[in-house]
Design a protein around this motif. Structure first.
Motif, mmCIF file in Angstrom:
data_model
loop_
_atom_site.group_PDB
_atom_site.id
_atom_site.type_symbol
_atom_site.label_atom_id
_atom_site.label_comp_id
_atom_site.label_asym_id
_atom_site.label_seq_id
_atom_site.Cartn_x
_atom_site.Cartn_y
_atom_site.Cartn_z
ATOM 1 N N ASN A 263 0.816 -1.218 0.000
ATOM 2 C CA ASN A 263 0.000 0.000 0.000
ATOM 3 C C ASN A 263 0.852 1.271 0.000
ATOM 4 N N ASP A 264 2.109 1.150 -0.455
ATOM 5 C CA ASP A 264 3.002 2.320 -0.612
ATOM 6 C C ASP A 264 3.274 3.078 0.678
ATOM 7 N N GLN A 265 3.531 2.361 1.734
ATOM 8 C CA GLN A 265 3.816 3.026 3.017
ATOM 9 C C GLN A 265 5.259 2.794 3.455
ATOM 10 N N HIS A 266 5.861 3.826 4.067
ATOM 11 C CA HIS A 266 7.136 3.631 4.749
ATOM 12 C C HIS A 266 6.857 2.803 6.002
ATOM 13 N N VAL A 267 7.905 2.129 6.516
ATOM 14 C CA VAL A 267 7.687 1.181 7.616
ATOM 15 C C VAL A 267 8.729 1.347 8.711
ATOM 16 N N LEU A 268 8.267 1.246 9.943
ATOM 17 C CA LEU A 268 9.180 1.006 11.067
ATOM 18 C C LEU A 268 8.690 -0.278 11.723
ATOM 19 N N CYS A 269 9.581 -1.290 11.812
ATOM 20 C CA CYS A 269 9.164 -2.573 12.389
ATOM 21 C C CYS A 269 9.980 -2.841 13.645
ATOM 22 N N VAL A 270 9.322 -3.312 14.701
ATOM 23 C CA VAL A 270 10.071 -3.738 15.888
ATOM 24 C C VAL A 270 10.919 -4.957 15.506
ATOM 25 N N LYS A 271 11.954 -5.198 16.261
ATOM 26 C CA LYS A 271 12.818 -6.335 15.908
ATOM 27 C C LYS A 271 12.199 -7.631 16.418
ATOM 28 N N PRO A 272 12.499 -8.811 15.922
ATOM 29 C CA PRO A 272 13.233 -9.038 14.699
ATOM 30 C C PRO A 272 12.332 -8.712 13.508
ATOM 31 N N LEU A 273 12.927 -8.169 12.448
ATOM 32 C CA LEU A 273 12.103 -7.766 11.295
ATOM 33 C C LEU A 273 11.231 -8.933 10.852
ATOM 34 N N VAL A 274 11.865 -10.059 10.532
ATOM 35 C CA VAL A 274 11.134 -11.270 10.145
ATOM 36 C C VAL A 274 11.909 -12.484 10.644
ATOM 37 N N LEU A 275 11.345 -13.655 10.480
ATOM 38 C CA LEU A 275 11.993 -14.851 11.021
ATOM 39 C C LEU A 275 12.726 -15.653 9.945
ATOM 40 N N LYS A 276 12.668 -15.198 8.709
ATOM 41 C CA LYS A 276 13.342 -15.912 7.613
ATOM 42 C C LYS A 276 14.116 -14.931 6.749
ATOM 43 N N TYR A 277 15.349 -15.307 6.411
ATOM 44 C CA TYR A 277 16.205 -14.436 5.607
ATOM 45 C C TYR A 277 15.565 -14.093 4.261
ATOM 46 N N GLU A 278 14.949 -15.104 3.625
ATOM 47 C CA GLU A 278 14.354 -14.858 2.296
ATOM 48 C C GLU A 278 13.313 -13.744 2.343
ATOM 49 N N GLN A 279 12.628 -13.671 3.496
ATOM 50 C CA GLN A 279 11.602 -12.632 3.631
ATOM 51 C C GLN A 279 12.242 -11.242 3.721
ATOM 52 N N THR A 280 13.413 -11.154 4.380
ATOM 53 C CA THR A 280 14.115 -9.851 4.437
ATOM 54 C C THR A 280 14.461 -9.392 3.033
ATOM 55 N N LEU A 281 14.984 -10.347 2.240
ATOM 56 C CA LEU A 281 15.372 -10.011 0.870
ATOM 57 C C LEU A 281 14.185 -9.469 0.087
ATOM 58 N N GLU A 282 13.060 -10.160 0.268
ATOM 59 C CA GLU A 282 11.849 -9.765 -0.458
ATOM 60 C C GLU A 282 11.439 -8.348 -0.051
ATOM 61 N N ILE A 283 11.502 -8.102 1.277
ATOM 62 C CA ILE A 283 11.109 -6.781 1.795
ATOM 63 C C ILE A 283 12.061 -5.713 1.260
ATOM 64 N N GLU A 284 13.365 -6.015 1.321
ATOM 65 C CA GLU A 284 14.367 -5.044 0.856
ATOM 66 C C GLU A 284 14.124 -4.693 -0.619
ATOM 67 N N LYS A 285 13.844 -5.729 -1.410
ATOM 68 C CA LYS A 285 13.696 -5.546 -2.853
ATOM 69 C C LYS A 285 12.463 -4.692 -3.181
ATOM 70 N N ILE A 286 11.346 -5.081 -2.634
ATOM 71 C CA ILE A 286 10.107 -4.362 -2.985
ATOM 72 C C ILE A 286 10.159 -2.932 -2.450
ATOM 73 N N ALA A 287 10.735 -2.752 -1.236
ATOM 74 C CA ALA A 287 10.811 -1.407 -0.653
ATOM 75 C C ALA A 287 11.697 -0.523 -1.529
ATOM 76 N N PHE A 288 12.823 -1.076 -1.980
ATOM 77 C CA PHE A 288 13.734 -0.270 -2.801
ATOM 78 C C PHE A 288 13.089 0.085 -4.140
ATOM 79 N N GLU A 289 12.466 -0.918 -4.753
ATOM 80 C CA GLU A 289 11.822 -0.653 -6.054
ATOM 81 C C GLU A 289 10.797 0.476 -5.952
#
Ligand code: NAD
Length: 421
Positions: A113-139
């Motif tokens: 929904n095109d929002q900036h995010v602040l997430c409490v830690k841990p961001l996610v529980l799987k590395y692949e999910q971090t990658l996905e988040i990083e990619k879509i957020a950057f795009e």
């Protein structure tokens, strides 16, 4: 300055103790516009609204509750946050404060929904999910901050600088501890802090692994975590204690103990520390942080906290409400600094691109996001991804009775049980 609307998803302990007060303060200092808080049911929202501490500190300030507090307490709204986020103007801020296992879904919903995010830690529980988040957020040119607030503790920042100035030597052996209060067992934790979902290492040990990485830049390569199980008051079984050992890429070792068991009656209100030893030329270096006793002792006429303890160690460094020149009280400490850093960063990004074409705005936002990643002070998916690998490895290890789990980097980082290699 154009302020951002903030939606906090999750109204529990961390929202009460840190996030909402920080966001209220940022509202009165001009960074935050409207505030909404969305929870699973009305119970935590009522607690936030009726807090005397909160209304004394932030007179006249309020938030919009989802579901409205007039709804029956028994009704659950697990999907309501989607509607609340969908109704936001684009490129505002979603603060994710739900139990660990829901972070991924809510962060993705916010990004969708095109929002900036602040997430409490841990961001996610799987590395692949971090990658996905990083990619879509950057795009999409969206900023994602992760609330590893210990990075903002001045002693961590001083240690980081001294390490960079080569004042310690090479990290070789360390010990960290974070034991949270026993009364946490009676909180909402009993509903989600179960053996299959999380454990004390993943919950709080990750702060110290992140800190060692923050100070030294060394990547963890091996993780072993053993746990001690116990029953919550509602009968659910969880790991009440965890003992982890991390090997870093230079062979250094860090052991970390964590638990939900600091005595309620004790002066703490928790127990936490970090000690690191370093090898130099014919001598050694050391960092020693006592992170809960900061040298202040109070003895109150009437006991405070859950167990009504009279004698207390008081930490001015994480989060306290103190008098200031404005109305009410203001939050101070590295907890506030950390929340503030992410929200003001998103705000700065948006103010920087005001009036730009969509193409120029995206390029500028991406540039600013890359700068934050590179600076490495605010934790972002790009500069704190080692934590997801550690968390993922820790979960595999604790569920396999402490077997060593290896983290492999390279083009396709992954975790693997050493016995299965
Ligand atoms: N030291 C730290 O950095 C720190 C400290 C505490 C908590 N945390 C993290 O914060 C997160 C929340 O912890 P907490 O202590 O506030 O937990 P909590 O159990 O007190 O609160 C969880 C909240 O999530 C809400 N929730 C659950 N499902 C929901 C849904 N579908 N929609 C909307 N809201 C929903 C609940 O209503 C509740 O208000 C966890 O990830 C925890 O690890 C970090």
């Amino acid at each position: 300055m154009n302020a951002l609307d903030v939606v906090i998803v999750g109204g529990g302990m961390i929202t009460y103790d840190l996030l909402l007060p920080s966001v209220y303060h940022l509202q009165r200092t001009g960074y935050v516009a409207g505030i909404k808080v969305c929870a699973l049911d009305t119970i935590p929202l009522k607690a936030l609204k009726s807090s005397v501490e909160m209304s004394e500190a932030f007179p006249g300030q309020d938030f919009e509750a989802f579901p409205p507090v007039s709804e029956p307490e028994g009704n659950k709204y697990p999907e309501l946050y989607k509607e609340v986020i969908a109704n936001m103007k684009p490129r505002q801020m979603v603060v994710v404060a739900m139990p660990d296992q829901f972070h991924y879904t809510v962060v993705m919903e916010a990004l969708k929904n095109d929002q900036h995010v602040l997430c409490v830690k841990p961001l996610v529980l799987k590395y692949e999910q971090t990658l996905e988040i990083e990619k879509i957020a950057f795009e999409k040119g969206l900023f994602v901050g992760v609330e590893y607030h210990k990075r903002f503790d001045r002693r961590s920042l001083i240690a980081k600088r001294s390490f960079e100035l080569k004042q310690f030597g090479d990290f070789v052996m360390g010990e960290a501890k974070l034991i949270e209060p026993y009364f946490y067992r009676s909180s909402n934790f009993q509903n989600w802090f179960t053996c299959d979902k999380t454990d004390p290492f993943v919950y709080i040990g990750c702060h110290y692994v992140d800190l060692v990485y923050f100070i030294t830049g060394l990547k963890p390569v091996e993780v072993s975590v053993s746990g001690i199980k116990g029953k919550f008051p509602n009968g659910n079984e969880g790991y009440m204690w965890a003992n982890g050992r991390i090997r870093f890429e230079n062979n250094a070792l860090l052991s970390v103990i964590d638990g939900l068991g600091y005595p309620d009656e004790a002066a703490g209100s928790n127990d936490q520390s970090l000690q690191m030893f370093f090898e130099g030329d014919h001598k050694t270096g050391m960092i020693k942080h006592d992170d809960q006793f900061r040298g202040i002792e109070h003895s109150y006429l009437n006991g405070i906290g859950c167990a009504g303890s009279h004698f207390n160690y008081v930490s001015p460094d994480f989060y306290k409400l103190v008098p200031w020149e404005g109305q009410g009280y203001k939050p101070v400490g590295y907890g506030f600094d950390s929340v503030s850093a992410s929200i003001t960063m998103a705000c700065m990004i948006e103010n920087e691109v005001q009036g730009m074409s969509e193409t120029d705005s995206l390029v500028k936002r991406q540039e600013m996001i890359l700068e934050v990643d590179k600076k490495g002070i605010i934790a972002t998916p790009a500069n704190s991804y080692i934590n997801e690998l550690v968390v993922e490895a820790a979960r595999v290890s604790i569920l396999n009775d402490g077997e060593i789990v290896t983290i492999e980097y390279g083009n396709d980082p992954r975790v693997i049980l050493r016995s299965k290699k």
